[in-house]
Design an enzyme around this catalytic site. Sequence first.
Site, PDB file in Angstrom:
ATOM      1  N   ARG A  43       0.866  -1.240   0.156  1.00 34.80           N
ATOM      2  CA  ARG A  43       0.038   0.055  -0.135  1.00 34.80           C
ATOM      3  C   ARG A  43       0.868   1.287   0.222  1.00 34.80           C
ATOM      4  NH1 ARG A  43      -2.877  -3.526   3.723  1.00 34.80           N
ATOM      5  NH2 ARG A  43      -5.088  -3.628   3.164  1.00 34.80           N
ATOM      6  N   ASP A  45       9.584  -5.925  -6.079  1.00 36.97           N
ATOM      7  CA  ASP A  45       8.707  -6.661  -5.146  1.00 36.97           C
ATOM      8  C   ASP A  45       8.280  -8.093  -5.682  1.00 36.97           C
ATOM      9  OD1 ASP A  45       6.085  -7.688  -3.874  1.00 36.97           O
ATOM     10  OD2 ASP A  45       5.925  -5.648  -3.080  1.00 36.97           O
ATOM     11  N   ALA A 103       9.969   2.569   6.835  1.00 34.37           N
ATOM     12  CA  ALA A 103       9.139   1.105   6.880  1.00 34.37           C
ATOM     13  C   ALA A 103       9.445   0.480   8.341  1.00 34.37           C
ATOM     14  CB  ALA A 103       9.612   0.017   5.553  1.00 34.37           C
ATOM     15  N   ARG A 104      10.844  -0.109   8.407  1.00 28.00           N
ATOM     16  CA  ARG A 104      11.138  -0.673   9.540  1.00 28.00           C
ATOM     17  C   ARG A 104      12.588  -0.570   9.844  1.00 28.00           C
ATOM     18  NH1 ARG A 104       6.996  -0.148  11.101  1.00 28.00           N
ATOM     19  NH2 ARG A 104       5.183  -1.551  11.567  1.00 28.00           N
ATOM     20  N   ASP A 153      13.448   7.200   9.465  1.00 32.07           N
ATOM     21  CA  ASP A 153      12.415   7.532  10.473  1.00 32.07           C
ATOM     22  C   ASP A 153      12.287   6.193  11.457  1.00 32.07           C
ATOM     23  OD1 ASP A 153      10.080   8.901  11.468  1.00 32.07           O
ATOM     24  OD2 ASP A 153       8.986   7.355  10.495  1.00 32.07           O
ATOM     25  N   GLU A 201      14.552   1.198  19.444  1.00 29.26           N
ATOM     26  CA  GLU A 201      13.696   2.710  19.774  1.00 29.26           C
ATOM     27  C   GLU A 201      13.462   2.742  21.026  1.00 29.26           C
ATOM     28  OE1 GLU A 201      10.792   3.161  17.068  1.00 29.26           O
ATOM     29  OE2 GLU A 201      11.812   3.112  15.166  1.00 29.26           O
ATOM     30  N   HIS A 231      10.286   8.084  14.499  1.00 27.09           N
ATOM     31  CA  HIS A 231       9.368   7.305  14.116  1.00 27.09           C
ATOM     32  C   HIS A 231       7.961   8.005  13.845  1.00 27.09           C
ATOM     33  CE1 HIS A 231       8.055   2.774  14.160  1.00 27.09           C
ATOM     34  NE2 HIS A 231       7.407   3.644  13.511  1.00 27.09           N
ATOM     35  N   ALA A 274       3.605   7.501  11.173  1.00 24.87           N
ATOM     36  CA  ALA A 274       2.036   7.375  11.288  1.00 24.87           C
ATOM     37  C   ALA A 274       1.577   8.584  12.141  1.00 24.87           C
ATOM     38  CB  ALA A 274       1.722   6.057  11.956  1.00 24.87           C
TER      39      ALA A 274
END
Length: 531
Positions: A147, A167, A227-228, A252, A257, A276, A279
């Site tokens: 997404r 991907d 992302a991660r 980010d 963390e 982070h 979101a």
Amino acid sequence: MKILAADGISPEGIGLLAEYEVDVRDKIAHEELVEIIGDYDALMVRSASKVSADVLARADKLKIIGRAGVGVDNIDVKAATERGIIVINSPGGNTIAATEHTMAMMLSLARKIPAADATMHAGAWDRKSFVGVELRGKTLGVIGMGRIGSGVAKRALAFDMNIIAYDPYINEERAKALGVTVGTLDDIFAAADFITVHMPLTKETRGMISMPELRKMKKGVRLVNCARGGIINESDLAAAVKDGIVTGAAIDVFESEPLAEDHPLRGVPGIVLTPHLGASTVEAQIGVSVDVAEGIRAALRGEPVTAAVNMAPVSKEVMRVIRPYITLAEQLGCTVCSLAEGPISHVEVVYNGEITEVNTSFLTTALLKGMLNPILESEINYVNAPSVAKSRGIKVTEIKEKETSHYSTLITVRVTTAAGTAEAGTAEVQGTLFGTEGRIVRINGFRVDIDPHERLLICPHINRPGVIGTVGSIMGEAGINISSMQVGKSKREGMSIMALTIDHDIPDDTLARVLAIDGIFDAKFVNFETI
């Protein structure tokens, strides 16, 4: 029921759970979570709380964990699954926020905005040090086209960028529709001016971009990771930027963390860091909280949820089709379990008709739930039913056949017991919908029309006068009300089956009296309350 809402869940989400007791604890230490989790039926978290195996070991009442966000790295999903605890997330609630943050990070790198801002606040006016580059005409490598990756590609195209996408699951048709070119990782490393990562953190993706990959990249490349943490090796990245192998990076998310004060990425010119924030928009926080609150509310009401990460995913479109069949599937499972003689070794589920046009795996799970709950002490639900069946050596086969003779949709459940494949070792029930109401229409070859009640008594018998009346008399003497009765026939001459829907449990001695009637071959009690 009690719900623990940790980590700063949005009030809009908590407001949807007004029918329950919600304990809002924005900050909670891990040790305290371990101590108190046993009091709660549901848990809502963001990324701060670690729902590890030691927490879950004390979660005796917990039915569902809702992660207000996409990733579930802070939840031991395997341990939750083993305990039958549903884990849900909000895969779409923060998509726009994360997508836009990625674009903001990319623009910050291109135009050196953070560094320019810092000098302005320090009193300087330095234009020459902050000459940037345009996105127009540059090549963007997007690693991961879910997404968020797809959303970034769409927006990058509006900046007149060229997109190479990697991907493992994207096909040419999908790539063409998105306006991107499919390439390998090496293709991206060789050609991309900007690279953005949008992959989950797995054993395969951890450290997938380290010094060997960084050295393959085009001179002047800039990296973005929203992302991660852990996908890009942080120490290698810091060294690559210092040595000029990579021009810049915007990060980010981090492997650990909050970020340590002496972390190698801190203080490196050309690296933009945010804590982070992917979101962290008002809209996203509301969206993810509302998503998980709706899932928790459904789970606590005993309804299926659509965003579970530890069970077969069910789209909203498929759920609309299968929802009327879920209770019927559980009832068919419960019925066939009660009819089976001995431990079940094989379950065969045959779907006929219109239902074959959608994914029916959730219905098979519901059927297993109905079959296993009456015979096991531990609670069986939509999460652990398949794994419990597998652990007990039960083979499950799902068959779809479009053709059906009498019904628009028919579900057949056939079980074989460990006793073998002879008639004594098999049982079969069939069901369908009349409108939106489930019906059992055949039991072991006998045609019936049963509106599944809370309890059934099923008795194959000789078709002769007095047998049915004697059963009715015994029920009456025991104070057991019969709501309805069906007598089904088969091709076997002189053989019938009676199915009584009754309002009370049948004591063992009453069931023994029924079994003792001359002409009764068997008496099986089915209690749908056990599912």
